[in-house]
Design a protein around this motif. Structure first.
Motif, PDB file in Angstrom:
ATOM      1  N   THR A   2       0.847  -1.183   0.000  1.00 16.50           N
ATOM      2  CA  THR A   2       0.000   0.000   0.000  1.00 16.50           C
ATOM      3  C   THR A   2       0.886   1.236   0.000  1.00 16.50           C
ATOM      4  OG1 THR A   2      -1.679  -1.179   1.243  1.00 16.50           O
ATOM      5  CG2 THR A   2      -1.816   1.211   1.224  1.00 16.50           C
ATOM      6  N   PHE A   3       0.644   2.122  -0.937  1.00 17.65           N
ATOM      7  CA  PHE A   3       1.403   3.355  -1.030  1.00 17.65           C
ATOM      8  C   PHE A   3       0.721   4.387  -0.154  1.00 17.65           C
ATOM      9  CE2 PHE A   3       3.023   7.210  -3.077  1.00 17.65           C
ATOM     10  CZ  PHE A   3       4.363   6.884  -3.210  1.00 17.65           C
ATOM     11  N   LEU A  32       6.546   2.186  -7.091  1.00 13.98           N
ATOM     12  CA  LEU A  32       5.294   2.116  -7.849  1.00 13.98           C
ATOM     13  C   LEU A  32       5.638   1.690  -9.271  1.00 13.98           C
ATOM     14  CD1 LEU A  32       3.505   5.440  -6.789  1.00 13.98           C
ATOM     15  CD2 LEU A  32       2.776   3.114  -6.234  1.00 13.98           C
ATOM     16  N   VAL A  33       4.861   0.777  -9.808  1.00 12.19           N
ATOM     17  CA  VAL A  33       5.077   0.328 -11.185  1.00 12.19           C
ATOM     18  C   VAL A  33       3.741   0.336 -11.918  1.00 12.19           C
ATOM     19  CG1 VAL A  33       7.096  -1.083 -10.636  1.00 12.19           C
ATOM     20  CG2 VAL A  33       4.820  -2.102 -10.541  1.00 12.19           C
ATOM     21  N   GLU A  34       3.823   0.264 -13.227  1.00 18.75           N
ATOM     22  CA  GLU A  34       2.624   0.269 -14.045  1.00 18.75           C
ATOM     23  C   GLU A  34       1.649  -0.810 -13.572  1.00 18.75           C
ATOM     24  OE1 GLU A  34       1.560   0.237 -18.770  1.00 18.75           O
ATOM     25  OE2 GLU A  34       3.548   0.887 -18.124  1.00 18.75           O
ATOM     26  N   ASP A  36      -0.036  -0.591 -10.684  1.00 18.29           N
ATOM     27  CA  ASP A  36      -0.309  -0.403  -9.252  1.00 18.29           C
ATOM     28  C   ASP A  36      -1.484   0.555  -9.071  1.00 18.29           C
ATOM     29  OD1 ASP A  36       1.741  -2.055  -8.461  1.00 18.29           O
ATOM     30  OD2 ASP A  36       3.087  -0.436  -7.844  1.00 18.29           O
ATOM     31  N   ARG A  37      -2.259   0.291  -8.031  1.00 19.79           N
ATOM     32  CA  ARG A  37      -3.399   1.144  -7.723  1.00 19.79           C
ATOM     33  C   ARG A  37      -3.006   2.117  -6.616  1.00 19.79           C
ATOM     34  NH1 ARG A  37      -9.259  -0.726  -5.350  1.00 19.79           N
ATOM     35  NH2 ARG A  37     -10.121   1.369  -5.322  1.00 19.79           N
ATOM     36  N   LEU A  38      -3.267   3.391  -6.833  1.00 19.24           N
ATOM     37  CA  LEU A  38      -3.041   4.398  -5.793  1.00 19.24           C
ATOM     38  C   LEU A  38      -4.179   4.324  -4.789  1.00 19.24           C
ATOM     39  CD1 LEU A  38      -1.860   7.546  -7.798  1.00 19.24           C
ATOM     40  CD2 LEU A  38      -0.475   5.843  -6.615  1.00 19.24           C
ATOM     41  N   PHE A  77      -4.919   4.180 -11.264  1.00 16.42           N
ATOM     42  CA  PHE A  77      -3.863   3.209 -11.524  1.00 16.42           C
ATOM     43  C   PHE A  77      -2.673   3.860 -12.208  1.00 16.42           C
ATOM     44  CE2 PHE A  77      -7.782   0.932 -11.155  1.00 16.42           C
ATOM     45  CZ  PHE A  77      -7.444  -0.223 -10.461  1.00 16.42           C
ATOM     46  N   VAL A  78      -1.483   3.379 -11.868  1.00 16.97           N
ATOM     47  CA  VAL A  78      -0.247   3.851 -12.483  1.00 16.97           C
ATOM     48  C   VAL A  78      -0.221   3.350 -13.922  1.00 16.97           C
ATOM     49  CG1 VAL A  78       2.273   3.721 -12.434  1.00 16.97           C
ATOM     50  CG2 VAL A  78       0.984   3.894 -10.289  1.00 16.97           C
ATOM     51  N   SER A  81       5.812   5.614 -16.259  1.00 19.53           N
ATOM     52  CA  SER A  81       6.990   5.383 -15.420  1.00 19.53           C
ATOM     53  C   SER A  81       7.937   6.571 -15.549  1.00 19.53           C
ATOM     54  CB  SER A  81       7.703   4.086 -15.829  1.00 19.53           C
ATOM     55  OG  SER A  81       8.192   4.204 -17.147  1.00 19.53           O
TER      56      SER A  81
END
Length: 172
Positions: A2-3, A32-34, A36-38, A77-78, A81
């Motif tokens: 979790t960010f 964080l990478v493509e 990933d959900r914020l 979502f990410v 990059s």
């Protein structure tokens, strides 16, 4: 993973900018990478006590930079990059060592951040303003202190088996 966001209300940096910068840093460090959900805007509001519009403004800014995409009812979502540095980079270890020595020498966090920012400004001047002259080329400014590795030892070595001290604490 979790960010989470940390908002420093005393920094003078707007809260939405802090969120944008933290996402950018997470992307640069590989945290964080493509895909990933914020955290949801609601979760950020609950964790930071920010106004929901502030969080939404940050997420819109990240969208305009092509770094995230918000999908209604699914989240943010990410999608992009930045950079290629990982949190495991040897540069991080080297910077941590320098920061540790500065801390041990009594420098405050803000002092070190100011020094590091000044060095970065010298090496990476913003394109919108002219480059600052190098400190060493200015005739009236004193020369910078010698690197720690060239300073004389603080005290003579007490054991012939130990390497000569350079006067700077090192971690092993």
């Amino acid at each position: 993973m979790t960010f989470t966001f940390r908002i420093d209300r005393r920094s003078g940096v707007p809260s939405y900018v802090q969120i944008v910068q933290q996402v950018q840093q997470g992307l640069r460090l590989g945290l964080l990478v493509e895909g990933d959900r914020l955290p949801t805007a609601r979760a950020v509001v609950e964790a930071t006590a920010l106004n929901p519009n502030t969080v939404l403004k940050a997420y819109r800014e990240l969208e305009s930079q092509g770094l995230v995409q918000t999908r209604r009812r699914h989240g943010t979502f990410v999608t992009g990059s930045l950079g290629a540095t990982s949190a495991e980079s040897p540069w991080r270890a080297e910077l941590a060592e320098v920061a540790g020595r500065a801390h041990d020498a009594g420098l405050e966090r803000d002092d070190l951040a100011a020094l590091f920012g000044d060095v970065l400004d010298d090496l990476y001047p913003p394109p919108s303003r002219p480059s600052r002259p190098s400190r060493s080329s200015h005739p009236s400014s004193p020369s910078p202190p010698a690197p720690a590795s060239s300073l004389p030892p603080a005290s003579p070595s007490t054991s012939p088996k130990e390497p000569e001290s350079d006067g700077v604490p090192h971690s092993s």
